[in-house]
Design a protein around this motif. Structure first.
Motif, PDB file in Angstrom:
ATOM      1  N   ASP A  73      58.494  30.243  15.985  1.00  0.00           N
ATOM      2  CA  ASP A  73      57.386  29.993  15.063  1.00  0.00           C
ATOM      3  C   ASP A  73      57.353  31.142  14.055  1.00  0.00           C
ATOM      4  O   ASP A  73      57.104  32.289  14.431  1.00  0.00           O
ATOM      5  CB  ASP A  73      56.081  29.939  15.844  1.00  0.00           C
ATOM      6  CG  ASP A  73      54.882  29.580  14.979  1.00  0.00           C
ATOM      7  OD1 ASP A  73      54.976  29.720  13.740  1.00  0.00           O
ATOM      8  OD2 ASP A  73      53.845  29.185  15.533  1.00  0.00           O
ATOM      9  N   PRO A  74      57.611  30.886  12.778  1.00  0.00           N
ATOM     10  CA  PRO A  74      57.680  31.984  11.802  1.00  0.00           C
ATOM     11  C   PRO A  74      56.357  32.704  11.594  1.00  0.00           C
ATOM     12  O   PRO A  74      56.338  33.829  11.076  1.00  0.00           O
ATOM     13  CB  PRO A  74      58.130  31.276  10.520  1.00  0.00           C
ATOM     14  CG  PRO A  74      57.686  29.856  10.694  1.00  0.00           C
ATOM     15  CD  PRO A  74      57.831  29.568  12.158  1.00  0.00           C
ATOM     16  N   LYS A  75      55.245  32.088  12.000  1.00  0.00           N
ATOM     17  CA  LYS A  75      53.941  32.713  11.821  1.00  0.00           C
ATOM     18  C   LYS A  75      53.509  33.509  13.044  1.00  0.00           C
ATOM     19  O   LYS A  75      52.446  34.130  13.021  1.00  0.00           O
ATOM     20  CB  LYS A  75      52.895  31.641  11.503  1.00  0.00           C
ATOM     21  CG  LYS A  75      53.157  30.909  10.198  1.00  0.00           C
ATOM     22  CD  LYS A  75      52.074  29.871   9.927  1.00  0.00           C
ATOM     23  CE  LYS A  75      52.335  29.143   8.607  1.00  0.00           C
ATOM     24  NZ  LYS A  75      51.294  28.124   8.329  1.00  0.00           N
ATOM     25  N   ARG A  76      54.323  33.490  14.087  1.00  0.00           N
ATOM     26  CA  ARG A  76      53.944  34.203  15.321  1.00  0.00           C
ATOM     27  C   ARG A  76      55.157  34.943  15.879  1.00  0.00           C
ATOM     28  O   ARG A  76      55.717  34.577  16.903  1.00  0.00           O
ATOM     29  CB  ARG A  76      53.388  33.227  16.357  1.00  0.00           C
ATOM     30  CG  ARG A  76      52.045  32.620  15.990  1.00  0.00           C
ATOM     31  CD  ARG A  76      51.449  31.883  17.160  1.00  0.00           C
ATOM     32  NE  ARG A  76      52.239  30.716  17.530  1.00  0.00           N
ATOM     33  CZ  ARG A  76      52.182  30.129  18.723  1.00  0.00           C
ATOM     34  NH1 ARG A  76      51.415  30.616  19.682  1.00  0.00           N
ATOM     35  NH2 ARG A  76      52.916  29.060  18.973  1.00  0.00           N
ATOM     36  N   ALA A  77      55.578  35.986  15.175  1.00  0.00           N
ATOM     37  CA  ALA A  77      56.711  36.803  15.615  1.00  0.00           C
ATOM     38  C   ALA A  77      56.303  38.264  15.661  1.00  0.00           C
ATOM     39  O   ALA A  77      55.597  38.753  14.768  1.00  0.00           O
ATOM     40  CB  ALA A  77      57.904  36.617  14.680  1.00  0.00           C
ATOM     41  N   CYS A  78      56.756  38.949  16.702  1.00  0.00           N
ATOM     42  CA  CYS A  78      56.485  40.386  16.869  1.00  0.00           C
ATOM     43  C   CYS A  78      57.811  41.088  17.116  1.00  0.00           C
ATOM     44  O   CYS A  78      58.729  40.512  17.722  1.00  0.00           O
ATOM     45  CB  CYS A  78      55.538  40.612  18.047  1.00  0.00           C
ATOM     46  SG  CYS A  78      54.921  42.309  18.211  1.00  0.00           S
ATOM     47  N   ILE A  79      57.952  42.316  16.654  1.00  0.00           N
ATOM     48  CA  ILE A  79      59.162  43.107  16.872  1.00  0.00           C
ATOM     49  C   ILE A  79      58.824  44.255  17.812  1.00  0.00           C
ATOM     50  O   ILE A  79      57.773  44.894  17.677  1.00  0.00           O
ATOM     51  CB  ILE A  79      59.750  43.614  15.539  1.00  0.00           C
ATOM     52  CG1 ILE A  79      61.088  44.330  15.778  1.00  0.00           C
ATOM     53  CG2 ILE A  79      58.767  44.463  14.756  1.00  0.00           C
ATOM     54  CD1 ILE A  79      61.861  44.620  14.503  1.00  0.00           C
ATOM     55  N   ALA A  80      59.709  44.519  18.786  1.00  0.00           N
ATOM     56  CA  ALA A  80      59.405  45.496  19.832  1.00  0.00           C
ATOM     57  C   ALA A  80      60.672  46.199  20.281  1.00  0.00           C
ATOM     58  O   ALA A  80      61.766  45.632  20.245  1.00  0.00           O
ATOM     59  CB  ALA A  80      58.743  44.799  21.031  1.00  0.00           C
ATOM     60  N   GLY A  81      60.538  47.452  20.706  1.00  0.00           N
ATOM     61  CA  GLY A  81      61.680  48.177  21.241  1.00  0.00           C
ATOM     62  C   GLY A  81      61.342  49.604  21.574  1.00  0.00           C
ATOM     63  O   GLY A  81      60.292  50.131  21.177  1.00  0.00           O
TER      64      GLY A  81
END
Length: 676
Positions: A517-525
């Motif tokens: 979903d392009p409206k519900r993306a998170c980046i983590a690391g």
């Protein structure tokens, strides 16, 4: 040969009884109604490191005691199938274990419930398989016991186990790390150590300057070494114990050049790993020392993946190379020995399709029994015992309780084209259960960054996120190792640039296929992944709705100047200018790719976490970004773990962190976000 497999068979009663039943192989129907708790993914295994004695008559394992401590147990491979705990401590855990011979083992220690500041060097102990004759060999600075056999000849903390010899003696090889005043590794010495008496004999002398890697022949004699002197990586060789060292390779230490010596085989041939003869990926070659060149064809290589030096399996009696364990889309094994090749094929047929089945067989060509560690994308790991004579295969234990593989996400290996055409390996984890694509998505970035990140076997972080309904994308961005020289070198000086674009491109690929979903993306690391999480919303505004960064770099300039960091002076002087950028000639680029210097362009909620005593990425990185982000009006959630370093040493902190991650994602891209 007859093969049998009972998929419903439980573990032997003795093992279940000892751990109080916590190793049950199936979850109850009630437990499957909801996703497993955070603890199921991030607590330590109840059993692991199961490995076979040289003869195949006994198995050693790390096993959880009722008080939560990890003890060392040994179990015969014949009835009555009862494990015997032979070592354990009230305030420490047994760590790595290895068989010295069929009657004696060595093991290290750790303290898994302690913060990083309370951890100490692992030390080393030896013990007979019946629990007698325990002796401390190497000090660790903690867990000192008033035992009469721990009184003398204990080596100081900077010694480590290098390898076992398996020559019938009670001896092992140990390495002494020689550090500078700033704890920078300068060189390594090697000795032969008797695990019964503690007597030590030096086996290295007159070696070249700065040796940090030693390669031995089948008799335990050093034959090849590598050293780093300034920006150069040097490879040296000697024909025998009385011969002089000669330089056979001189390469740039930081550009991925040259070959790596890995072993001297039974015939005296030097085997090396190199990219050569038109290949792009590392393969194993015989090296002609006299001619100073590789053989034309590799002994073994993989298409699209590098081989590394950790997977060689030898016949300990004669030094013959039996096989190679490797890592491609998932780990695998290739056996040169036809009998072992048949064993592997039979086990693969007997166990469920899609499993990776790794053999532990002591002296493999003669062993009558094998331990099989069997895992997949949904199975964290089961241990089986294979009786070579009877042709039977029986389940012994499972690594984790509370994980039902039928509820786990499915993991696949994809090749995604980056915007400049580079092929990007991406591991995709799709959640199971209610709902369907497009899913809220987490782009999970590995640390390093110059390491191999992922394969398709079960991964606790990815599966935890998938269990909460998230699609997980783990991209092997350019600069990652394991995928060939071109992929690695494409990452030079690309922090925050093409390396960052690769992450956005993999997300765009998943969106295009209706998965994300392009409206519900998170980046983590974490670590470098933490840097990428901070840089993502800056480099690609509007792509991510939130960011999670733990132990992350926030300012590249601070990597050069922070005096408390454990980065060596040589790395700052020679390595960072090549791989990240030169402080002078690339100053503008480094400023443009430092999240701290661009925090005003950061406009999404962020979860920041760090360890108080992190020396790899000092917590100053996270604190500076936190303060500037709050001034800029960014919603910041902050976690600082006292006493921790570059990683969470305390299990409770690991669980606490991922519980916070769960809540943060729920609020910003999960069901909680949809309800707003």
């Amino acid at each position: 040969m007859t093969w049998s497999f009972d998929p419903g068979r439980r573990m032997r009663r003795g093992l279940v009884a000892w751990v109080g039943g916590v190793l049950s192989l199936t979850a109850s129907p009630a437990a499957l109604a909801a996703p497993p708790p955070v603890e199921a993914f991030f607590r330590n295994p109840v059993i692991d490191s199961v490995n076979m004695s040289p003869s195949g008559r006994h198995m050693a394992m790390r096993i959880a005691a009722p008080d939560g401590r990890i003890h060392l147990a040994v179990m015969a491979t014949t009835p009555p199938w009862t494990p015997k705990v032979i070592a354990g401590f009230a305030k420490a855990d047994v760590d790595g274990i290895a068989w010295v011979n069929d009657d004696r083992l060595v093991f290290a220690t750790s303290k898994r419930d302690a913060a990083m500041v309370d951890q100490r060097w692992p030390g080393l102990y030896a013990i007979n398989r019946d629990g007698t004759a325990q002796r401390q060999l190497i000090d660790h600075g903690q867990f000192v016991y008033a035992a009469s056999n721990i009184v003398s000849r204990v080596l100081p903390w900077n010694w480590r186990l290098l390898r076992t010899l398996r020559d019938g003696s009670p001896d092992i090889l140990v390495r002494q790390n020689v550090y500078s005043n700033t704890y920078e590794l300068k060189s390594v010495n090697v000795s032969r150590l008797n695990t019964v008496t503690g007597e030590r004999r030096t086996v290295t002398d007159s070696q070249p300057e700065g040796v940090t890697r030693w390669v031995f022949d089948v008799r335990g004699q050093p034959r090849a070494v590598t050293s780093v002197v300034g920006p150069r990586l040097l490879v040296h060789w000697r024909a025998g114990a009385d011969a002089a060292w000669e330089t056979i390779g001189d390469f740039d230490a930081y550009r991925g050049e040259g070959f790596t010596p890995v072993v001297v085989d039974a015939d005296g041939n030097l085997l090396v790993i190199d990219v050569a003869n038109g290949r792009d990926t590392d393969a194993v070659y015989r090296f002609d020392v006299a001619a100073r060149k590789l053989e034309e064809q590799p002994l073994i290589g993989l298409k699209d993946f590098d081989l590394d030096s950790a997977g060689f399996v030898f016949d300990h009696a004669n030094g013959r190379l039996l096989g190679v364990n490797f890592r491609a889309e998932r780990p695998g094994s290739y056996w040169f020995d036809k009998d072992l090749r048949a064993v592997q094929a039979g086990i693969d047929r007997a166990l469920p399709e899609g499993r990776t089945n790794r053999l532990s067989c002591g002296d493999c060509s003669r062993s009558t029994a094998f331990v099989i560690e069997s895992s997949s994308d949904t199975q964290p790991g089961e241990y089986y015992l294979f009786d070579r004579k009877a042709g039977t295969l029986e389940r012994v234990a499972t690594r984790l309780s509370g994980i039902d593989e039928k509820s786990q996400g499915t993991r696949s290996f994809e090749r995604v084209k980056a915007r400049d055409g580079l092929a990007l390996p991406v591991v995709v984890t799709k959640p199971r259960g209610a709902g369907g694509p497009p899913y809220p998505t987490v782009v999970l970035v590995h640390g390093g960054p110059w390491v191999r990140g992922h394969d398709t076997l079960w991964d606790r972080e990815a599966q935890f996120l998938a269990s909460r309904g998230y699609l997980v994308l783990e991209t092997e961005f350019r600069g990652s190792t394991g995928y060939g020289a071109r992929h690695y070198r494409a990452g030079f000086k690309q922090w925050g640039l093409a390396m960052q674009d690769d992450l956005a491109d993999s997300l765009a690929w998943a969106v295009e296929r209706g998965l994300a979903d392009p409206k519900r993306a998170c980046i983590a690391g974490g670590s470098y992944g933490g840097y990428a999480a901070l840089m993502g919303p800056i480099r690609h505004p509007g792509t991510f709705r939130c960011a999670i960064s733990w132990m992350g770099v926030s300012d590249i300039e601070l990597m050069y100047t922070n005096a408390w960091s454990d980065f060596s002076d040589d790395w700052k002087r020679y390595g960072m200018p090549v791989l990240i950028g030169d402080r002078v000639t690339d100053a503008a680029q480094l400023a443009a790719t430092s999240p701290l210097k661009n925090v005003k362009r950061f406009d999404v909620p962020v979860l920041l976490a760090g360890g108080e005593l992190d020396r790899r990425v000092p917590i100053e990185h996270a604190k500076r970004f936190r303060d500037e982000a709050q001034k800029a009006g960014v919603a910041v959630e902050w976690i600082e773990y006292p006493g921790e370093g570059h990683g969470w040493g305390r299990e409770a902190n690991e669980i606490d962190f991922w519980r916070r991650v769960e809540g943060f994602l729920e609020r910003h891209i999960g069901a909680g976000a949809q309800a707003k």
